[in-house]
Design a protein around this motif. Structure first.
Motif, short mmCIF file in Angstrom:
data_model
loop_
_atom_site.label_atom_id
_atom_site.label_comp_id
_atom_site.label_asym_id
_atom_site.label_seq_id
_atom_site.Cartn_x
_atom_site.Cartn_y
_atom_site.Cartn_z
N TRP A 311 0.86 -1.18 0.00
CA TRP A 311 0.00 0.00 0.00
C TRP A 311 0.90 1.23 0.00
O TRP A 311 1.70 1.42 0.92
CB TRP A 311 -0.90 0.01 1.23
N VAL A 312 0.80 2.07 -1.02
CA VAL A 312 1.70 3.22 -1.13
C VAL A 312 0.93 4.47 -1.54
O VAL A 312 -0.21 4.41 -2.03
CB VAL A 312 2.81 2.95 -2.17
N ASP A 313 1.58 5.61 -1.33
CA ASP A 313 1.11 6.88 -1.86
C ASP A 313 1.68 7.01 -3.27
O ASP A 313 2.88 7.22 -3.45
CB ASP A 313 1.61 8.01 -0.96
N LEU A 314 0.83 6.87 -4.28
CA LEU A 314 1.30 6.88 -5.66
C LEU A 314 2.00 8.20 -6.02
O LEU A 314 2.99 8.20 -6.76
CB LEU A 314 0.13 6.64 -6.62
N ASN A 315 1.49 9.30 -5.50
CA ASN A 315 2.10 10.59 -5.82
C ASN A 315 3.55 10.65 -5.34
O ASN A 315 4.46 10.97 -6.11
CB ASN A 315 1.30 11.73 -5.18
N GLU A 316 3.76 10.34 -4.06
CA GLU A 316 5.08 10.53 -3.47
C GLU A 316 6.02 9.36 -3.76
O GLU A 316 7.18 9.56 -4.10
CB GLU A 316 4.96 10.71 -1.95
N GLU A 317 5.52 8.12 -3.61
CA GLU A 317 6.39 6.95 -3.67
C GLU A 317 6.56 6.39 -5.08
O GLU A 317 7.41 5.52 -5.29
CB GLU A 317 5.87 5.87 -2.72
N VAL A 318 5.76 6.83 -6.02
CA VAL A 318 5.89 6.36 -7.41
C VAL A 318 6.21 7.52 -8.35
O VAL A 318 7.26 7.55 -8.99
CB VAL A 318 4.61 5.62 -7.86
N LEU A 340 -0.77 17.16 -9.22
CA LEU A 340 -1.03 15.86 -8.61
C LEU A 340 -2.17 16.00 -7.59
O LEU A 340 -2.02 16.69 -6.57
CB LEU A 340 0.23 15.33 -7.92
N ALA A 341 -3.27 15.35 -7.88
CA ALA A 341 -4.43 15.40 -6.98
C ALA A 341 -4.21 14.46 -5.80
O ALA A 341 -3.50 13.44 -5.93
CB ALA A 341 -5.69 15.02 -7.73
N PRO A 342 -4.78 14.76 -4.64
CA PRO A 342 -4.69 13.82 -3.50
C PRO A 342 -5.27 12.46 -3.89
O PRO A 342 -6.37 12.38 -4.46
CB PRO A 342 -5.53 14.50 -2.41
N LEU A 343 -4.51 11.40 -3.62
CA LEU A 343 -4.93 10.05 -3.99
C LEU A 343 -4.99 9.15 -2.77
O LEU A 343 -4.23 9.33 -1.82
CB LEU A 343 -3.94 9.44 -5.00
N PRO A 344 -5.90 8.16 -2.78
CA PRO A 344 -5.91 7.20 -1.68
C PRO A 344 -4.71 6.26 -1.79
O PRO A 344 -4.10 6.13 -2.85
CB PRO A 344 -7.22 6.44 -1.92
N LYS A 345 -4.37 5.62 -0.70
CA LYS A 345 -3.31 4.61 -0.73
C LYS A 345 -3.71 3.52 -1.73
O LYS A 345 -4.86 3.12 -1.80
CB LYS A 345 -3.12 3.99 0.65
N TYR A 346 -2.71 3.07 -2.50
CA TYR A 346 -3.00 2.11 -3.56
C TYR A 346 -2.11 0.89 -3.40
O TYR A 346 -0.91 1.01 -3.12
CB TYR A 346 -2.77 2.75 -4.93
N LYS A 347 -2.69 -0.29 -3.58
CA LYS A 347 -1.94 -1.54 -3.43
C LYS A 347 -1.32 -1.91 -4.77
O LYS A 347 -2.03 -2.19 -5.74
CB LYS A 347 -2.86 -2.66 -2.94
N CYS A 348 0.02 -1.92 -4.83
CA CYS A 348 0.70 -2.16 -6.10
C CYS A 348 2.13 -2.57 -5.84
O CYS A 348 2.56 -2.72 -4.70
CB CYS A 348 0.68 -0.88 -6.95
N ARG A 349 2.86 -2.76 -6.94
CA ARG A 349 4.31 -2.95 -6.87
C ARG A 349 4.94 -1.61 -7.25
O ARG A 349 5.07 -1.29 -8.44
CB ARG A 349 4.75 -4.06 -7.82
N PRO A 350 5.30 -0.80 -6.27
CA PRO A 350 5.72 0.58 -6.56
C PRO A 350 6.94 0.68 -7.47
O PRO A 350 7.02 1.58 -8.29
CB PRO A 350 6.02 1.15 -5.16
N GLY A 351 7.88 -0.25 -7.33
CA GLY A 351 9.06 -0.21 -8.19
C GLY A 351 8.70 -0.38 -9.65
O GLY A 351 9.27 0.29 -10.53
#
Length: 455
Positions: A311-318, A340-351
């Motif tokens: 679970w990551v912050d797509l804006n900051e961590e991706v 960049l609009a505020p986004l909910p935490k998203y479950k993904c492979r950030p790398g």
């Protein structure tokens, strides 16, 4: 119908059954389960509905049921499957089998008897069996009530299929699939490293800048140290003189020492030094933080992403991480428009998603000639999170748009890419259940949009 006529019909049915039975290419075992029928009827009379649970709590009763099973006959295919020379040899081996009862067989018979005692009159099992020579092989068992005997429930047919070859193929297929996944992961990682290689000069420059002023600041601090030492040396002499000769030291000597202190402070610019030291330290700390951030971003991006979903912050961590890595390639010719609009935490492979965004940003930079703009946006809709990378570059022709996601297709010059970036990006996005689309006008620009579904 008279009893005699009924007997003739049963006899014809039996003859037809045995004729078909013996000629079947699949192995078939016919068993007499009449004793099981009686005992199950008794359990039904006692209103015991959950047979699997009853068998689990009464393993000895289940074993007694299994021991009451009698094999009536087997066909020739069974003898071939098990390597028996005759039906008598097969039956004798079955009767003399010792030590075969274990948890696997207990569960198998509990499932089989429960299924046949219910409305499910066919049961399927796969397990390992042993031939007459002791070799182990895989079998598939299909056990069912013989047509016409469901009411009396006395005859059961078990179809035995040797699936050893199929199991071997399945194991090889699983192994090949794992190999393919490993190769795909290596390919993704290789593309990452290739991207880092192309960025190496820019990244080195980004690291060299803060490293340069950190070095300069440290050299200045070294000079300041000498000046401070000189001032404090005079202070030390004044302090010692006052302590040792405070009774006999005349005012003129004290004044001379004080003048020396003031003179050395002025010569060494002590006031400036003391005010400048905090700034130098702050700048140096900020520089080292910048270097650390660049290294951390590269480390996170370049590693093999095998840690699973997060679970990551797509804006900051991706998005921001990818932007920091490629910024050295963009900043000299691209004006960045970021929304960049505020986004909910998203479950993904950030790398992996970071690799997609980085690739799109690099492509946008390459599409721009001397000067242009790159727009990076994120937004959330009712169904998905959309991340877009737009440029004011050359655009893509209609013919090329049909090929841009094909492996090894590239419009770049030799040495600038191998044509795997967009193909791998599409694969990564689809693995996350999303889509990647493109809209382009020649000589106006291109927009790539990654759409990631919301659960």
């Amino acid at each position: 119908m008279s009893d005699n006529e009924s007997g003739k019909l049963i006899s014809k049915r039996e003859q037809r059954h045995h004729s078909l039975f013996s000629e079947l290419p699949l192995g078939v075992i016919e068993q007499d389960w009449s004793m099981i029928k009686k005992k199950i009827d008794k359990l039904n009379a006692e209103e015991i509905e959950n047979l699997p649970l009853y068998f689990k709590n009464n393993p000895l009763f289940l074993r007694s049921l299994v021991d009451s099973i009698k094999i009536n006959c087997v066909n020739d295919s069974i003898l071939k499957i098990y390597g028996a020379n005759s039906e008598a040899e097969f039956l004798k081996a079955e009767e003399n089998a010792e030590g075969w009862w274990d948890e696997e067989w207990e569960n198998l018979y509990a499932s089989e008897i429960s299924a046949l005692a219910s409305t499910n009159k066919i049961n399927y099992q796969e397990l390992k069996e042993s031939r007459m020579d002791g070799s182990i092989f895989d079998v598939r068992l299909i056990t069912r009530l013989v047509s016409g005997d469901e009411d009396t429930w006395q005859r059961i047919l078990t179809i035995v299929e040797d699936v050893t070859e199929r199991k071997t193929y399945e194991a090889e297929l699983i192994k090949a699939h794992q190999k393919l996944k490993d190769k795909q992961r290596q390919l993704v990682h290789s593309e990452k490293l290739a991207s880092v290689g192309l960025l190496a000069a820019g990244v080195a420059h980004e690291i060299n800048n803060p490293n340069g002023f950190v070095k300069s600041n440290l050299e200045a601090l070294a000079d300041y140290k000498n000046s401070i030492n000189a001032v404090f040396q005079v202070y030390s002499e004044l302090e010692q003189a006052l302590m040792l000769h405070q009774e006999i030291l005349n005012e003129s000597e004290i004044g001379e020492l004080l003048n020396n202190v003031l003179e050395i402070k002025q010569q060494q610019h002590l006031d400036y030094i003391l005010s400048d030291i905090p700034k130098l330290l702050d700048d140096s700390i900020n520089g080292t933080v910048r270097i650390q951030k660049i290294v951390m971003d590269l480390k996170q991006f370049s590693r093999v992403d095998d840690t699973g979903l997060k679970w990551v912050d797509l804006n900051e961590e991706v998005i921001e991480t990818a932007l920091r890595i490629v910024w050295s390639e963009l900043k000299y010719k691209c004006k960045l428009n970021k929304s960049l609009a505020p986004l909910p935490k998203y479950k993904c492979r950030p790398g992996e998603l970071g690799q997609v965004i980085m690739n799109l940003l690099l492509n946008a930079g390459h599409a721009i000639g001397v000067k242009g703009e790159v727009s990076l946006t994120s937004e959330i809709t009712d169904m998905a999170i959309n991340i877009s990378v737009a440029d004011t570059g050359l655009g893509i022709t209609e013919d090329d748009i049909l090929k841009i996601f094909d492996p090894f297709y590239t419009s770049k010059e030799i040495g600038k890419g191998i044509g795997l970036g967009l193909s791998i990006s599409q694969s990564i996005v689809e693995k996350h259940g999303g889509t990647i689309s493109v809209d382009s006008d020649v000589n106006k620009g291109t927009v790539f949009t990654v759409s990631l579904p919301l659960d």
